[in-house]
Design a protein around this motif. Structure first.
Motif, mmCIF file in Angstrom:
data_model
loop_
_atom_site.group_PDB
_atom_site.id
_atom_site.type_symbol
_atom_site.label_atom_id
_atom_site.label_comp_id
_atom_site.label_asym_id
_atom_site.label_seq_id
_atom_site.Cartn_x
_atom_site.Cartn_y
_atom_site.Cartn_z
ATOM 1 N N VAL A 331 0.838 -1.202 0.000
ATOM 2 C CA VAL A 331 0.000 0.000 0.000
ATOM 3 C C VAL A 331 0.871 1.249 0.000
ATOM 4 O O VAL A 331 1.994 1.238 0.504
ATOM 5 N N SER A 332 0.363 2.306 -0.581
ATOM 6 C CA SER A 332 0.965 3.626 -0.372
ATOM 7 C C SER A 332 -0.164 4.623 -0.200
ATOM 8 O O SER A 332 -1.272 4.420 -0.710
ATOM 9 N N TRP A 333 0.122 5.660 0.550
ATOM 10 C CA TRP A 333 -0.868 6.723 0.829
ATOM 11 C C TRP A 333 -0.126 8.043 0.753
ATOM 12 O O TRP A 333 0.983 8.156 1.280
ATOM 13 N N LEU A 334 -0.692 8.964 0.036
ATOM 14 C CA LEU A 334 -0.037 10.272 -0.097
ATOM 15 C C LEU A 334 -1.094 11.364 0.034
ATOM 16 O O LEU A 334 -2.035 11.420 -0.754
ATOM 17 N N PRO A 335 -0.966 12.222 1.018
ATOM 18 C CA PRO A 335 -1.971 13.276 1.205
ATOM 19 C C PRO A 335 -1.641 14.503 0.375
ATOM 20 O O PRO A 335 -0.493 14.719 -0.004
ATOM 21 N N ILE A 357 5.000 -0.973 -5.755
ATOM 22 C CA ILE A 357 4.257 0.213 -6.198
ATOM 23 C C ILE A 357 5.223 1.210 -6.839
ATOM 24 O O ILE A 357 6.253 1.534 -6.253
ATOM 25 N N GLY A 358 4.864 1.660 -8.034
ATOM 26 C CA GLY A 358 5.682 2.675 -8.693
ATOM 27 C C GLY A 358 5.380 4.022 -8.080
ATOM 28 O O GLY A 358 5.731 4.298 -6.935
ATOM 29 N N SER A 359 4.655 4.845 -8.782
ATOM 30 C CA SER A 359 4.364 6.170 -8.258
ATOM 31 C C SER A 359 3.227 6.117 -7.248
ATOM 32 O O SER A 359 2.188 5.529 -7.516
ATOM 33 N N PRO A 360 3.404 6.760 -6.108
ATOM 34 C CA PRO A 360 2.309 6.853 -5.136
ATOM 35 C C PRO A 360 1.346 7.984 -5.483
ATOM 36 O O PRO A 360 0.343 8.161 -4.808
ATOM 37 N N ILE A 361 1.692 8.766 -6.519
ATOM 38 C CA ILE A 361 0.829 9.879 -6.909
ATOM 39 C C ILE A 361 -0.233 9.341 -7.851
ATOM 40 O O ILE A 361 0.090 8.811 -8.916
ATOM 41 N N MET B 188 4.651 10.614 1.861
ATOM 42 C CA MET B 188 3.922 9.388 1.527
ATOM 43 C C MET B 188 4.063 8.339 2.630
ATOM 44 O O MET B 188 5.038 8.326 3.375
ATOM 45 N N LEU B 189 3.068 7.508 2.693
ATOM 46 C CA LEU B 189 3.034 6.468 3.719
ATOM 47 C C LEU B 189 3.108 5.102 3.038
ATOM 48 O O LEU B 189 2.432 4.868 2.038
ATOM 49 N N GLU B 190 3.978 4.260 3.561
ATOM 50 C CA GLU B 190 4.081 2.893 3.062
ATOM 51 C C GLU B 190 4.462 1.980 4.216
ATOM 52 O O GLU B 190 4.783 2.437 5.306
ATOM 53 N N ARG B 270 10.917 6.289 -8.979
ATOM 54 C CA ARG B 270 9.777 5.371 -9.002
ATOM 55 C C ARG B 270 8.940 5.582 -10.264
ATOM 56 O O ARG B 270 8.395 4.635 -10.835
ATOM 57 N N LEU B 271 8.842 6.830 -10.693
ATOM 58 C CA LEU B 271 8.142 7.107 -11.948
ATOM 59 C C LEU B 271 8.927 6.521 -13.120
ATOM 60 O O LEU B 271 8.340 5.956 -14.051
ATOM 61 N N SER B 274 8.338 2.823 -13.425
ATOM 62 C CA SER B 274 7.056 2.530 -14.076
ATOM 63 C C SER B 274 7.149 2.794 -15.575
ATOM 64 O O SER B 274 6.601 2.042 -16.388
#
Lengths: 482, 361
Positions: A331-335, A357-361, B188-190, B270-271, B274
């Protein structure tokens, strides 16, 4: 010197026997000019280090200015630091090692100009240190420029027409200013001029150092001192000048002495025990063994949660992330963060995936959850053709879209349950119901675990949010099956 | 089940926490035995201060909110001079303020760890993610001929691991070490697996420890004699050469047959990864070289790629600062192009794959 000769007035053991750190051929004398106040104060400090038994634990911090080389002379720890920063460096030292002693030795430019804030803040924190402030009313090392304590009318290299009260203001009264603060324990101004004044200075210095030894806090001793070279006077003329001109403006005396009211500062030993460190870093309720509950998603979910700030969309995203984590899904989470959060709309990106996970955006989303109209308008165009839309029917008009669409009256459910803040759990219930349609695994138990974990510290909210979750799950409405 | 078996099943290494990058860096620091945090709040690095404020006191370690970034780095200077592991964190303009202190610490050969979670600049800029502190962090930044080791994490896991590692490198080379990342990685949270904590380390012999044994220790960076100061400089440069030999870190992804190598660090990497996956699925021969250390820059790895690759593409969230190091590393032997965004914008996957398409056409 013959072996039989006894030394009656030798160099204090607070000094090195020879000043080997001083470059060049002169190893017996200090680099200070004749009549300079630093030499006198150095002697008072060196003697006090021995007489008070503080030498081994002492670190003298050298400022920028003529005393930058104080470590040539004192037989104790020495360090030279950036201009004005001695009290900050001293703070770092004694916080790291509260058993050491620190003298912050500073001149008027170092303390009163470039470093005034660091000095005042250390004083106001009541750090256990002694500041020896040498006020000679002029910049010595850079050869005779104006100091914050230069007297009105006094001519210097940078006040060639005399200091003007309207251009540079009045001289800074440091001792008076510090005495007005609550934290410092001891503030005194003395002068290094006559024998009588030097004796008073000696007493004041020892008082400050003794308080530091007892760990009672912050002491300032301001020493009015001569800089004959830059005052363009000989040593005795310079002393006379201090007594006739400086002392009337900077009166000598004790401005504050409250050490007896203060308990010694105690700082407990840092903990390094591995088990205790682990205990402190892990919340007590995180003992769930996630490895036994692995789950596979059919595809990566790139989720956008959006709504008003205060609707709990960031927590909604976090609970979804917790749910994934509890099933060993990546999982990733980004506010969205900062001012965007305050008052306006808030959104977060959540990615759930069985792969790295690649981009979290999340820009193009395959799962959009909206809780207010502006978010719907803003993010609906980013929903992929096969994506899924879930929205709060309480606040949002039915959108004109051909995407698979679900809705729930999350806001109304929350109000009916008596707490509008649980709308996010209600919409998460609807989300769980939607997932049931696209995933083979049933995640509802995992979502409820996530709620319990999120509200672990607010037990009264757990049942409320579970109830909202279940109501949301039951009342989800299919708007468009695509 | 016995108590010892319960403990066994909850072994530290198998447990994961969901953490923001900023939070993870504090865990890494505490597990590395960091004793002191000094800092001043700034978005997007503030959670480092917040998390430190929560956890350092729980272990009787020092958390102090300094009056400024300048004070914070000088407090780190003091704690480090006393022989203890110390940390500060900031972003952009706050790092600018710390530079004088960092120069002193580097010259005094003291260890220190500084986390920079980059935001938009120049000036007050904004709080969006950027990578425009590259030059001021990787090239020294303050006055004088010094450098700092710079590690570049791209996930919360690496924020923890690299901060942990930073303390070891700082001690080993007696030099400040930066952990340099961007607002996205900080925020970011992971899931993060935590390393085992280390115990208390013995005080280094050079420390101003306030003991009879260390009484004659002295720490300074002033050398009036020109030859003396030149010697200090030469010693520092020899150290940086050793670091260059020993500490180059990178991740290579699909580079072996790649015609186009993309280079990027932090969230950009990370981009890029991908983008490589997308382009590879279309049969395009692209790969990625991600520097995990920016000083030392992974020069050797880049040079090895020069033979096969036709060109390089740097993707950056700045005006193109790292690109200079890529060009230098390959001695301009192949074209090096730039794809960049600024102001808090992150390049999209489509922008990256589109640019690759143009180059490979």
């Amino acid at each position: 010197m013959s072996v039989n000769e006894t030394v009656k007035f030798g160099r204090s053991k607070g000094f090195f026997e020879t000043f080997d750190r001083r470059p060049g051929p002169i190893k017996k004398n200090m680099h200070y000019c004749p009549g300079c106040g630093h030499g006198i104060l150095h002697k008072l400090i060196a003697e006090a280090l021995i007489d008070l038994g503080m030498r081994d634990k002492m670190i003298v911090i050298s400022p920028v200015g003529c005393a930058v080389f104080a470590y040539y002379y004192f037989d104790c720890g020495g360090i030279s630091v950036p201009h004005g920063r001695a009290p900050a460096v001293a703070t770092g030292m004694i916080r790291a090692n509260p058993d050491s002693f620190v003298i912050s030795y500073q001149g008027d430019g170092d303390l009163g100009a470039i470093g005034l804030n660091n000095f005042l803040q250390a004083a106001n924190r009541g750090e256990n240190m002694t500041v020896c402030f040498v006020n000679n009313g002029i910049y010595g090392m850079t050869s005779g420029q104006m100091a914050p304590t230069t007297l009105v009318g006094q001519k210097t290299a940078t006040s060639p027409y005399g200091r003007s009260a309207t251009n540079e203001g009045y001289p800074l009264k440091v001792a008076e200013m510090v005495a007005a603060l609550e934290s410092p324990i001891y503030v005194e101004r003395v002068a290094l001029t006559s024998t009588k004044n030097i004796r008073a200075a000696r007493t004041a210095l020892r008082k400050g150092l003794t308080y530091m030894r007892e760990k009672r806090g912050f002491s300032l001793i301001e020493f009015l001192a001569a800089c004959p070279v830059n005052l363009k006077k000989n040593a005795s003329e310079a002393d006379d000048w201090i007594e006739n001109n400086m002392i009337p403006y900077f009166p000598l005396g004790r401005f504050k002495d409250v050490a007896s009211d203060r308990s010694p500062i105690e700082r407990p030993e840092p903990v390094f025990d591995k088990e205790k460190v682990v205990e402190a870093l892990f919340p007590a309720d995180s003992g769930l063994d996630w490895r036994k509950k692995e789950a596979k998603l059919r595809k990566e979910l790139r989720i956008k949660c959006a709504g008003f700030g205060g609707q709990g969309v960031l927590s909604l995203g976090l609970m979804i992330a917790e749910m994934g984590q509890s099933r060993d899904i990546n999982v990733s989470w980004l506010p969205s963060y900062g001012p965007e959060m305050r008052g306006g709309t808030a959104n977060c990106s959540v990615v759930l995936s069985n792969n790295e996970i690649g981009s979290p955006i999340v820009k193009e989303t395959n799962l959009l959850i909206t809780m207010n109209q502006p978010s719907m308008d803003k993010f609906l165009p980013d929903l992929l053709p096969k994506g899924l839309l879930l929205y709060d029917r309480t606040n949002i008009e039915r959108p004109d879209t051909d995407r698979r669409t679900y809705s729930v009256e999350a806001g109304r459910i929350a109000i009916e349950l008596g707490n509008p803040k649980c709308a996010n759990s209600a919409i998460m219930g609807a989300f769980a119901a939607c997932l049931r349609g696209i995933e083979q695994v049933n995640y509802e138990e995992a979502f409820e675990e996530a709620i319990r974990k999120t509200f672990a510290k607010k037990a009264n909210l757990v049942n409320l949010n579970i109830e909202a979750f279940r109501k949301g799950k039951e009342s989800v409405k299919i708007e468009n099956v695509n | 089940m016995s108590i010892s078996m319960v403990k066994e099943s909850m072994s530290f290494n198998t447990r994961k926490l969901l953490l923001k990058g900023n939070e993870a860096s504090v865990y890494g620091a505490l597990l590395a035995g960091c004793e002191c945090f000094f800092g001043y709040p700034i978005t997007p690095a503030s959670e480092i201060a917040n998390t430190s404020a929560e956890f350092f006191p729980k272990l009787n370690r020092t958390f102090l909110q300094a009056e400024s970034e300048i004070a914070a780095i000088n407090m780190v200077f003091g704690a480090s001079a006393a022989g203890h592991r110390a940390l500060t964190a900031s972003s952009g303009l706050g790092i600018s303020l710390k530079q004088e202190g960092v120069s002193y610490i580097a010259t005094c050969e003291l260890p220190a760890v500084i986390i920079d979670v980059m935001r938009g600049g120049p000036g007050l800029g904004n709080i969006g993610p950027e990578q425009s502190d590259y030059n001021q962090v990787v090239k020294g930044g303050g006055h004088g001929s010094y450098k700092c080791v710079v590690l570049a994490p791209n996930s919360p896991q690496e924020m923890c691991d690299f901060t942990f590692k930073a303390f070891d490198l700082a001690d080993k080379y007696r030099t400040p070490v930066y952990v340099l990342t961007d607002g996205v990685v900080g925020q970011m949270l992971e899931s993060v697996s935590l390393p085992d904590p280390i115990g208390k380390k013995p005080l280094p012999e050079w420390a101003l420890a306030g003991t009879a044994e260390t009484r004659r220790n002295m720490i300074t960076s002033i050398y009036l004699d020109y030859d003396d100061l030149e010697s200090v400089n030469l010693k520092l440069q020899a150290k940086y050469a050793e670091i260059m030999r020993n500490e180059q870190r990178y991740e290579a992804y699909m580079v072996d047959d790649a015609e186009l190598i993309m280079v990027g660090y932090g969230i950009i990497s990370r981009l890029i990864r991908s983008a490589v996956d997308t382009l590879r699925s279309e049969g395009r021969k692209v790969g990625m070289l991600r520097p995990k250390s920016l000083f030392p820059f992974p020069v050797d790895a880049l040079r090895r790629l020069v033979g096969n690759a036709d060109s390089f593409l740097c993707v950056e969230m700045s005006n193109g600062q790292m690109i200079d190091d890529v060009r230098l590393a390959i001695e301009c032997s192949k074209p090096v192009r730039l794809l960049n965004r600024m102001g808090g914008n992150v390049p999209s996957l489509e922008e990256i794959t589109g640019k690759c398409g143009e180059i490979l056409k």
